[in-house]
Design a protein around this motif. Structure first.
Motif, short mmCIF file in Angstrom:
data_model
loop_
_atom_site.label_atom_id
_atom_site.label_comp_id
_atom_site.label_asym_id
_atom_site.label_seq_id
_atom_site.Cartn_x
_atom_site.Cartn_y
_atom_site.Cartn_z
N LYS A 290 41.47 -14.50 -40.06
CA LYS A 290 41.96 -14.41 -41.13
C LYS A 290 42.44 -15.22 -41.57
N GLY A 291 42.96 -16.21 -42.95
CA GLY A 291 43.13 -17.62 -43.05
C GLY A 291 42.98 -18.29 -44.43
N SER A 292 44.10 -18.85 -44.59
CA SER A 292 43.46 -19.84 -45.78
C SER A 292 43.74 -21.07 -46.05
N ILE A 293 42.61 -22.35 -46.16
CA ILE A 293 42.74 -23.80 -46.10
C ILE A 293 42.65 -24.61 -47.36
N ILE B 182 38.17 -16.62 -43.58
CA ILE B 182 38.95 -18.03 -43.00
C ILE B 182 38.17 -18.56 -45.06
N LYS B 183 39.34 -18.73 -45.97
CA LYS B 183 39.16 -19.41 -47.28
C LYS B 183 38.69 -20.77 -46.89
N VAL B 184 38.43 -21.65 -47.87
CA VAL B 184 38.97 -22.62 -47.68
C VAL B 184 38.44 -23.36 -49.55
N ASN B 185 39.70 -24.27 -50.38
CA ASN B 185 39.05 -24.12 -51.43
C ASN B 185 40.30 -25.93 -51.61
N PHE C 213 39.34 -13.90 -52.22
CA PHE C 213 38.09 -13.73 -53.26
C PHE C 213 37.52 -15.03 -53.46
N ILE C 214 38.19 -15.76 -53.32
CA ILE C 214 38.01 -17.23 -53.46
C ILE C 214 37.92 -17.75 -52.38
N THR C 215 36.72 -18.50 -51.90
CA THR C 215 36.16 -19.58 -51.58
C THR C 215 35.23 -20.99 -51.86
N GLY C 216 35.43 -22.03 -50.99
CA GLY C 216 34.34 -22.55 -51.74
C GLY C 216 34.76 -23.66 -52.48
N GLU C 217 35.64 -23.32 -53.88
CA GLU C 217 35.85 -23.67 -54.67
C GLU C 217 36.82 -24.79 -54.74
#
Length: 247
Positions: free
Chosen positions: A130-133, A176-179, A229-233
């Motif tokens: 898991k993770g968020s960037i 892993i989400k990246v936005n 539930f938000i990634t690549g945005e």
């Protein structure tokens, strides 16, 4: 978000400092970074020398700095949950005047800094599954201004936008989400560094007819960091800059 661990680069002034304050005040553990140790120490003390934060001065264009930030986060707070790649440089310069050293300057700090720090963080996030960037770009990538020649920094920021989407694609299966956050004109020391004495004079670039405040970028960063539930945005926080302008 309480007790999550957040690494924030470029955290000594402006947007980065506002993001650090927002996460600290909401109970997250924060690792603050900047290349200027005096400014970073001053920012840490101005935030009240919080017990849920530490700081480390280092040049994020160097691969070792990202590794150190991740190591310190693990040793101090036991995890690396969120990385906010805020550190960057930006200034206008006519295209025909741009030299190789100008390109190297922007690409080293803006792109390589984001790239290497993300590389270090993702290595740890994979272990946690898991993770968020959150990367900081600019609305000028998608909505250029003819009277503001800045090809060198804007191309490096454009690369960051592309990097976010590609990382989101490669590591989505690992949770892993990246936005990207693309700010408009935000009140910060950056305007002064670019020679803009009255940042409010640029209000007409935004449909809301005002410039943004650093805290508004911090709010967006917190929202993205807490979303599952938000990634690549790319989230434009720009008062309508990409939609139109006031005359």
């Amino acid at each position: 978000m309480k007790d999550t661990t957040v690494i924030i680069t470029g955290a000594s002034t402006g947007i980065g400092k506002a993001i650090a304050a927002y996460f600290i005040n909401n109970g997250s553990n924060v690792v603050m970074n900047s290349s200027n140790e005096d400014n970073l120490k001053r920012a840490f003390e101005e935030l009240g020398s919080p017990t849920n934060a530490i700081y480390f001065a280092g040049d994020i264009s160097k691969q070792e700095t990202g590794k150190t930030l991740v190591r310190l986060a693990k040793e101090t707070f036991s995890s690396v949950d969120i990385l906010i790649n805020n550190a960057g440089v930006f200034a206008p310069k006519p295209f025909l005047d741009v030299a190789e050293e100008d390109l190297d300057f922007y690409w080293n700090i803006n792109l390589k800094g984001t790239y290497f720090t993300s590389q270090a963080a993702i290595g740890e996030m994979l272990k946690q599954n898991k993770g968020s960037i959150i990367n900081i770009g600019t609305v000028l990538v998608d909505h250029a201004i003819g009277g503001f020649p800045a090809t060198a920094p804007i191309t490096s920021k454009g690369a960051i936008h592309s990097l976010s989407r590609q990382l989101a694609a490669e590591f989505g299966k690992n949770n892993i989400k990246v936005n990207t956050i693309a700010p408009g004109i935000i009140r910060s020391p950056l305007q002064g560094k670019m020679g803009i004495e009255d940042a409010d004079s640029l209000a007409g670039l935004h449909l809301l007819n005002r410039i943004g405040e650093a805290n508004e970028i911090a709010e967006a960063a917190y929202y993205l960091a807490s979303s599952d539930f938000i990634t690549g945005e790319t989230i434009n926080v720009a008062g309508g800059h990409t939609v139109g302008h006031n005359l």
